[in-house]
Design a protein around this motif. Structure first.
Motif: not given
Length: 248
Positions: A1-5
């Motif tokens: 999971m990306t930091a944004v998500a």
């Protein structure tokens, strides 16, 4: 999971779709900012129909408070937590209007970050985005620019405050310091338009401007919880008691 998500775990307002979205219901933000453009007309129309505003002035203030608290929230929290600036320049950002008022979804072209720190954040959130939108709303509706900027300040504040209110939270003291760093030199004089404080273990916002919520059909002569028309000690006591409040 990306930091944004991952930030969607803190609150729904931080949820961002990655990738250029398909569908006519999505509005690209640089088109919303075009003088006289139909995209902003559509957003105003939806908000007016959902809320039953008595004036175009109130319509503009309502739209700005909800919009500012949704579209840039992820970038603000990412900066607060990691010191990085998500690329939400208008040409890279889309919003999907809610069936009523507000924004149902936000999308960015890609989860990329821009070099630089706080001044870069000012540039992409305020100078290129929310302040030009405020000026366009002022031109269209004659809403006072200070009042519209009040909606910008309230919306940006909620970008910090919401992360202290859900099951997964961020330390309010830490976010308060980050908010103060952000607002101290923010363009538009945002520091004069309200204050973030800690109440009942959460961050809350006390406005110095009125959004005219009480003039709408949905407001029914009720002041929102942060309204400057309510004495400050009364607002603080309500927040400390954890009584239900209305927020942007």
């Amino acid at each position: 999971m990306t930091a944004v998500a991952a930030l969607a775990e803190y609150a729904a307002r931080y949820r961002v779709e990655i990738g250029e979205p398909a569908g006519s219901e999505w509005l690209r933000v640089d088109h919303i900012l075009e003088p006289g453009g139909p995209e902003l007309t559509e957003l105003l129309k939806r908000d007016d129909e959902a809320s039953g505003h008595r004036s175009a002035h109130a319509n503009a203030l309502s739209l700005m408070s909800f919009y500012a608290g949704r579209a840039p929230a992820t970038a603000l929290l990412l900066w607060a937590l990691e010191g990085r600036v998500l690329d939400i320049r208008p040409r890279n950002l889309w919003v999907r209007p809610h069936e009523g008022h507000g924004i149902a979804a936000v999308a960015v072209r890609s989860a990329e970050f821009l070099p630089g720190g706080l001044d870069t954040l000012y540039d992409v959130v305020l100078r290129q985005h929310l302040l030009p939108l405020s000026e366009e709303l002022h031109r269209r509706t004659r809403a006072g620019l200070r009042q519209v900027y009040g909606g910008v300040a309230a919306g940006c504040a909620m970008g910090f405050c919401a992360a202290t209110r859900e099951k997964v939270t961020v330390d309010p003291g830490y976010l308060l310091e980050r908010w103060r760093s952000f607002v101290a030199k923010a363009p538009g004089g945002l520091a004069r338009l309200g204050d973030v404080e800690v109440a009942a273990g959460k961050l809350v916002y006390l406005r110095n401007t009125c959004c005219l919520y009480y003039t709408s059909e949905t407001g029914k002569n009720t002041l929102c919880g942060s309204c400057c028309l309510t004495p400050r000690p009364t607002r603080q006591a309500a927040y400390e008691a954890g009584r239900p409040i209305l927020t942007t």
